[in-house]
Scaffold this motif. Structure first.
Motif, PDB file in Angstrom:
ATOM      1  N   GLY A 259      29.788  27.749  36.078  1.00  0.00           N
ATOM      2  CA  GLY A 259      29.525  28.045  37.550  1.00  0.00           C
ATOM      3  C   GLY A 259      29.836  27.287  38.754  1.00  0.00           C
ATOM      4  O   GLY A 259      29.676  27.595  39.605  1.00  0.00           O
ATOM      5  N   THR A 260      30.734  26.479  38.509  1.00  0.00           N
ATOM      6  CA  THR A 260      31.386  25.545  39.553  1.00  0.00           C
ATOM      7  C   THR A 260      32.259  26.220  40.488  1.00  0.00           C
ATOM      8  O   THR A 260      33.060  27.468  39.723  1.00  0.00           O
ATOM      9  CB  THR A 260      31.577  24.164  38.984  1.00  0.00           C
ATOM     10  OG1 THR A 260      32.926  24.275  37.961  1.00  0.00           O
ATOM     11  CG2 THR A 260      30.507  23.315  38.579  1.00  0.00           C
ATOM     12  N   ALA A 261      32.778  25.733  41.439  1.00  0.00           N
ATOM     13  CA  ALA A 261      33.926  26.289  42.146  1.00  0.00           C
ATOM     14  C   ALA A 261      35.112  26.278  41.530  1.00  0.00           C
ATOM     15  O   ALA A 261      35.390  25.383  40.529  1.00  0.00           O
ATOM     16  CB  ALA A 261      34.011  25.258  43.623  1.00  0.00           C
ATOM     17  N   PRO A 262      35.928  27.198  41.623  1.00  0.00           N
ATOM     18  CA  PRO A 262      37.460  27.338  40.636  1.00  0.00           C
ATOM     19  C   PRO A 262      38.239  26.015  40.917  1.00  0.00           C
ATOM     20  O   PRO A 262      39.264  26.099  39.850  1.00  0.00           O
ATOM     21  CB  PRO A 262      37.981  28.699  41.478  1.00  0.00           C
ATOM     22  CG  PRO A 262      37.378  28.939  42.632  1.00  0.00           C
ATOM     23  CD  PRO A 262      36.068  28.425  42.761  1.00  0.00           C
TER      24      PRO A 262
ATOM     25  N   SER B 258      39.906  35.103  46.520  1.00  0.00           N
ATOM     26  CA  SER B 258      38.553  35.224  46.023  1.00  0.00           C
ATOM     27  C   SER B 258      37.732  34.409  46.969  1.00  0.00           C
ATOM     28  O   SER B 258      38.059  33.489  47.448  1.00  0.00           O
ATOM     29  CB  SER B 258      38.831  34.719  44.509  1.00  0.00           C
ATOM     30  OG  SER B 258      37.073  34.815  44.173  1.00  0.00           O
ATOM     31  N   ASP B 259      36.315  34.984  47.131  1.00  0.00           N
ATOM     32  CA  ASP B 259      35.383  34.347  47.698  1.00  0.00           C
ATOM     33  C   ASP B 259      34.427  33.764  46.948  1.00  0.00           C
ATOM     34  O   ASP B 259      33.915  34.465  45.930  1.00  0.00           O
ATOM     35  CB  ASP B 259      34.798  35.456  48.822  1.00  0.00           C
ATOM     36  CG  ASP B 259      33.729  34.774  49.752  1.00  0.00           C
ATOM     37  OD1 ASP B 259      32.597  34.122  49.384  1.00  0.00           O
ATOM     38  OD2 ASP B 259      34.228  34.707  50.977  1.00  0.00           O
ATOM     39  N   ASN B 260      34.133  32.403  47.069  1.00  0.00           N
ATOM     40  CA  ASN B 260      33.217  31.995  46.184  1.00  0.00           C
ATOM     41  C   ASN B 260      32.226  30.942  46.889  1.00  0.00           C
ATOM     42  O   ASN B 260      32.645  30.169  47.468  1.00  0.00           O
ATOM     43  CB  ASN B 260      34.192  30.822  45.073  1.00  0.00           C
ATOM     44  CG  ASN B 260      32.898  30.484  44.087  1.00  0.00           C
ATOM     45  OD1 ASN B 260      32.170  29.214  44.358  1.00  0.00           O
ATOM     46  ND2 ASN B 260      33.286  30.732  42.911  1.00  0.00           N
TER      47      ASN B 260
ATOM     48  N   SER C 292      45.199  36.886  39.678  1.00  0.00           N
ATOM     49  CA  SER C 292      44.778  38.051  39.225  1.00  0.00           C
ATOM     50  C   SER C 292      44.168  38.002  37.929  1.00  0.00           C
ATOM     51  O   SER C 292      44.684  37.408  37.139  1.00  0.00           O
ATOM     52  CB  SER C 292      45.440  39.321  39.761  1.00  0.00           C
ATOM     53  OG  SER C 292      46.101  39.035  41.266  1.00  0.00           O
ATOM     54  N   ASP C 293      43.342  39.048  37.923  1.00  0.00           N
ATOM     55  CA  ASP C 293      42.587  38.849  36.403  1.00  0.00           C
ATOM     56  C   ASP C 293      43.957  39.465  35.193  1.00  0.00           C
ATOM     57  O   ASP C 293      43.627  39.145  34.173  1.00  0.00           O
ATOM     58  CB  ASP C 293      41.573  39.856  36.413  1.00  0.00           C
ATOM     59  CG  ASP C 293      40.545  39.568  37.225  1.00  0.00           C
ATOM     60  OD1 ASP C 293      40.150  38.263  37.493  1.00  0.00           O
ATOM     61  OD2 ASP C 293      39.603  40.239  37.961  1.00  0.00           O
ATOM     62  N   THR C 294      44.591  40.356  36.003  1.00  0.00           N
ATOM     63  CA  THR C 294      45.720  40.797  34.809  1.00  0.00           C
ATOM     64  C   THR C 294      46.995  40.288  34.917  1.00  0.00           C
ATOM     65  O   THR C 294      47.914  40.351  34.272  1.00  0.00           O
ATOM     66  CB  THR C 294      45.990  42.271  35.017  1.00  0.00           C
ATOM     67  OG1 THR C 294      46.351  42.375  36.662  1.00  0.00           O
ATOM     68  CG2 THR C 294      44.657  43.096  35.120  1.00  0.00           C
TER      69      THR C 294
ATOM     70  N   PRO D  40      41.475  26.231  47.796  1.00  0.00           N
ATOM     71  CA  PRO D  40      40.815  26.601  48.986  1.00  0.00           C
ATOM     72  C   PRO D  40      42.176  26.894  49.866  1.00  0.00           C
ATOM     73  O   PRO D  40      43.112  26.233  50.333  1.00  0.00           O
ATOM     74  CB  PRO D  40      40.311  25.215  49.475  1.00  0.00           C
ATOM     75  CG  PRO D  40      40.155  24.367  48.151  1.00  0.00           C
ATOM     76  CD  PRO D  40      41.242  24.694  47.332  1.00  0.00           C
ATOM     77  N   LEU D  41      42.019  28.371  50.398  1.00  0.00           N
ATOM     78  CA  LEU D  41      42.934  28.673  51.187  1.00  0.00           C
ATOM     79  C   LEU D  41      43.153  27.925  52.680  1.00  0.00           C
ATOM     80  O   LEU D  41      44.082  27.762  53.059  1.00  0.00           O
ATOM     81  CB  LEU D  41      42.542  30.217  51.597  1.00  0.00           C
ATOM     82  CG  LEU D  41      43.284  31.154  52.524  1.00  0.00           C
ATOM     83  CD1 LEU D  41      44.621  31.055  51.937  1.00  0.00           C
ATOM     84  CD2 LEU D  41      42.810  32.535  52.997  1.00  0.00           C
TER      85      LEU D  41
END
Length: 235
Positions: free
Chosen positions: A106-109, A23-25, A34-36, A122-123
């Protein structure tokens, strides 16, 4: 060396998700569930040798800048869960520990709890961490020709950055009783297992002379990662 030999009836509580995505943040790429995806608790000490080998071979892909390195990172995450490559952040806004969902702010994951579905690693840092592990492995195995002088100097200066193992544990009332390790992050478990393997006089971690990949084999005479690798293509 095996953790099971050092600590009988040892289990390490950890959690992985059934699927991960990149995901890009705000311009930073993260590895996230993933969401599911569904949560899959497991013992991260059940197959530590394979985890180390998988991490080293992923680090090899990153080190060699292979095109499929991002997808292999996702495969590694699906198999083992989050590494915890970022230090824990002590912030009064983050309550609830490892399951905290901080996405609403709203902060970074990365600021969500490590077991939260909204947590992301972070990748770039994820890949750099495993690449450094692989470079350390090359140094130990005497394959310094693959490393620049700068890389060798940095590795010798800092060796392998230690991680706080967070040896929090509890003892169950089962028959037999079990020692349950609840590590702060998987990276600490990975580095501890790697350190135990690489320092074992039996030379359990090896580099395949045919394909160059890392593999685990307690047989001191082994030089190949599989029977297939030992068989010439013309046979």
């Amino acid at each position: 060396m095996e953790l099971k030999n050092m600590f009988s009836n040892l289990n390490g509580n950890w959690l992985r998700w059934s699927d991960y995505r990149i995901s890009d943040n705000h311009g930073v790429k993260y590895i996230m569930p993933s969401d599911t995806a569904t949560a899959l608790p497991y013992s991260c000490t059940s197959a530590p040798e394979q985890m180390v080998v998988d991490a080293l071979n992923l680090g090899k892909l990153v080190f060699e800048q292979k095109e499929d390195k991002d997808e292999v990172c996702l495969s590694f995450a699906r198999k083992y869960g989050p590494l915890g490559v970022t230090p824990s952040v002590k912030n009064p806004l983050l309550q609830g520990g490892r399951d905290t969902d901080n996405s609403a702010s709203g902060t970074a994951p990365v600021y969500s709890g490590i077991f939260a579905k909204t947590y992301g690693e972070p990748l770039e840092r994820y890949q750099d961490t495993l690449s450094i592990l692989y470079m350390h492995f090359l140094m130990i195995k005497g394959q310094t020709d693959k490393l620049s002088q700068k890389e060798q100097k940095q590795l010798r200066k800092h060796e392998l950055t230690p991680e706080a193992c967070g040896m929090n544990y509890r003892l169950t009332f089962g028959t037999p009783p079990q020692l349950v390790w609840e590590p702060e992050n998987l990276l600490a478990v990975l580095k501890l297992c790697y350190a135990l393997l690489i320092t074992d006089p039996a030379n359990l971690l090896k580099i395949c002379k045919h394909c160059g990949e890392a593999y685990y084999n307690p047989n001191s005479r082994s030089e190949s990662c599989s029977v297939k690798r030992r068989t010439p293509p013309w046979d």
